[in-house]
Design a protein around this motif. Structure first.
Motif, PDB file in Angstrom:
ATOM      1  N   ALA A  71       0.824  -1.214   0.000  1.00  0.00           N
ATOM      2  CA  ALA A  71       0.000   0.000   0.000  1.00  0.00           C
ATOM      3  C   ALA A  71       0.864   1.272   0.000  1.00  0.00           C
ATOM      4  CB  ALA A  71      -0.914  -0.005   1.218  1.00  0.00           C
ATOM      5  N   ASP A  72       0.301   2.345  -0.567  1.00  0.00           N
ATOM      6  CA  ASP A  72       0.984   3.646  -0.543  1.00  0.00           C
ATOM      7  C   ASP A  72       0.843   4.297   0.821  1.00  0.00           C
ATOM      8  OD1 ASP A  72       1.698   3.809  -3.418  1.00  0.00           O
ATOM      9  OD2 ASP A  72      -0.484   3.694  -3.654  1.00  0.00           O
ATOM     10  N   SER A  73      -0.282   4.032   1.516  1.00  0.00           N
ATOM     11  CA  SER A  73      -0.456   4.535   2.873  1.00  0.00           C
ATOM     12  C   SER A  73      -1.194   3.479   3.694  1.00  0.00           C
ATOM     13  CB  SER A  73      -1.234   5.857   2.871  1.00  0.00           C
ATOM     14  OG  SER A  73      -2.525   5.643   2.355  1.00  0.00           O
ATOM     15  N   VAL A  74      -0.997   3.559   5.016  1.00  0.00           N
ATOM     16  CA  VAL A  74      -1.522   2.530   5.920  1.00  0.00           C
ATOM     17  C   VAL A  74      -2.181   3.230   7.102  1.00  0.00           C
ATOM     18  CG1 VAL A  74      -0.849   0.640   7.464  1.00  0.00           C
ATOM     19  CG2 VAL A  74       0.296   0.890   5.259  1.00  0.00           C
ATOM     20  N   ASP A  75      -3.399   2.846   7.456  1.00  0.00           N
ATOM     21  CA  ASP A  75      -4.004   3.497   8.624  1.00  0.00           C
ATOM     22  C   ASP A  75      -3.436   2.872   9.907  1.00  0.00           C
ATOM     23  OD1 ASP A  75      -5.510   1.272   9.348  1.00  0.00           O
ATOM     24  OD2 ASP A  75      -7.452   2.213   9.012  1.00  0.00           O
ATOM     25  N   GLU A  95      -4.730   2.708  -0.272  1.00  0.00           N
ATOM     26  CA  GLU A  95      -4.667   2.882   1.180  1.00  0.00           C
ATOM     27  C   GLU A  95      -5.060   1.573   1.859  1.00  0.00           C
ATOM     28  OE1 GLU A  95      -7.372   5.682   3.011  1.00  0.00           O
ATOM     29  OE2 GLU A  95      -6.653   5.085   4.998  1.00  0.00           O
ATOM     30  N   ALA A  96      -4.204   1.095   2.774  1.00  0.00           N
ATOM     31  CA  ALA A  96      -4.486  -0.145   3.506  1.00  0.00           C
ATOM     32  C   ALA A  96      -5.184   0.188   4.821  1.00  0.00           C
ATOM     33  CB  ALA A  96      -3.185  -0.891   3.779  1.00  0.00           C
ATOM     34  N   ARG A  97      -6.317  -0.469   5.051  1.00  0.00           N
ATOM     35  CA  ARG A  97      -7.034  -0.321   6.321  1.00  0.00           C
ATOM     36  C   ARG A  97      -7.243  -1.702   6.914  1.00  0.00           C
ATOM     37  NH1 ARG A  97     -11.910   3.893   4.504  1.00  0.00           N
ATOM     38  NH2 ARG A  97     -10.551   5.363   3.424  1.00  0.00           N
TER      39      ARG A  97
END
Ligand code: ATR
Length: 276
Positions: A71-75, A95-97
């Motif tokens: 992922a490019d971003s991860v919560d 985005e990974a959630r």
């Protein structure tokens, strides 16, 4: 609008039925399919789904760690759990959630009758335990005992998550002794023991009473031996199917933009499909 669940294998996933129920209920003109992605091609296949206009995917076994990694971003929740079950695509980015902790807590909360447990015993230290522990930490549970057949795995996980809650690792046998000796506010089985009624959990729960809430995240069968023992002792029990249903709600909202609820019709539909 298009979304999917990706796994390997994927035939038994209930996610298309769950999201299909909500697409019908909301009248949204979207699709939600099951895609079998080979682990060797996971990243390339996900990129292809981004390119072809998918809103996102749910990731299941064995892709949850690979989903997080690409992922490019991860919560924050997915980062702490170390896995992602929901990839949201936006402007070509991923985005990974992780909605498993949310699903666990939403399923459990009505059984807690508004009380946050002070003490909890968690059985199992695998992937499912990680989401449960993060949910318990976020709810403010003071003291968590983490019991696992393989003690070293419980020790490693307790250490990893130590920043926000006190987690005491223990062997499975010691935890059974503890449950027969001292009451706890909450007992959760996150291990696969008892699945398909094989090797059921036989602990007598001798020290547990009507104030103890017992949740088994195994939902095949719905009434596991652990839940039957707990009910016979007068404990409040919560089965595991609701976690599967509730974890899908935030994903549906992210993919299709509508808030949905877990109603009796949905639960009945999934129970029937699974022969529960
Ligand atoms: P999941 O992602 O579903 O949690 P997992 O990572 O393979 O799957 O973890 C399975 C969990 O169930 C582990 O805690 C495992 O214990 P070990 O770490 O000792 O293997 C637990 N488990 C599976 N079968 C079990 C059994 N018969 N008795 C006790 N624990 C069991």
């Amino acid at each position: 609008m298009k979304a999917a669940v990706v796994g390997h294998p994927i035939a038994h996933s209930q996610s298309p039925a769950i999201h299909g129920h909500w697409l019908e209920a909301t009248g949204i003109a979207g699709t939600y399919e099951a895609l079998d992605l080979h682990p060797d091609r996971f990243e390339a296949d996900i990129r292809a789904l981004v390119e072809s206009g998918f809103q996102g995917v749910n990731a299941t076994v064995p892709h949850k760690e690979a989903a997080l990694a690409m992922a490019d971003s991860v919560d924050d929740t997915a980062r702490r759990i170390g896995a992602s079950n929901t990839l949201v695509f936006q402007n070509g980015k991923i985005e990974a959630r992780n909605t498993d902790a949310y699903g666990f807590w939403e399923n459990l909360a009505p059984g807690l009758l508004g009380q946050v447990p002070k003490r909890a015993v968690v059985l199992g230290a695998g992937g499912a335990a990680r989401a449960v522990l993060v949910a318990l930490q976020d709810a403010g549970v003071d003291h968590i005992t983490l019991a696992n057949r393989t003690l070293s795995r419980a020790q490693a996980l307790a250490e990893e998550l130590a920043e926000t809650a006190r987690i005491d690792p223990m062997t499975w046998d010691d935890a059974e002794d503890l449950l027969n000796r001292e009451r706890t506010d909450l007992l959760v089985n996150t291990s696969s023991r008892g699945m398909k009624a094989e090797n059921p959990i036989t602990c007598a729960l001798a020290a547990q009473d009507a104030q103890t809430v017992v949740n088994d995240i195994v939902y095949t069968p719905l009434q596991t031996a652990l839940l039957e023992t707990a009910a016979a002792r007068g404990c409040r029990t919560v089965d595991g199917l609701g976690m599967l249903l509730h974890q899908a709600r935030p994903a549906f909202q992210a993919f299709f933009g509508a808030r949905v609820t877990v109603d009796r019709g949905l639960r009945h539909k999934v129970e029937t499909r699974m022969g529960l």
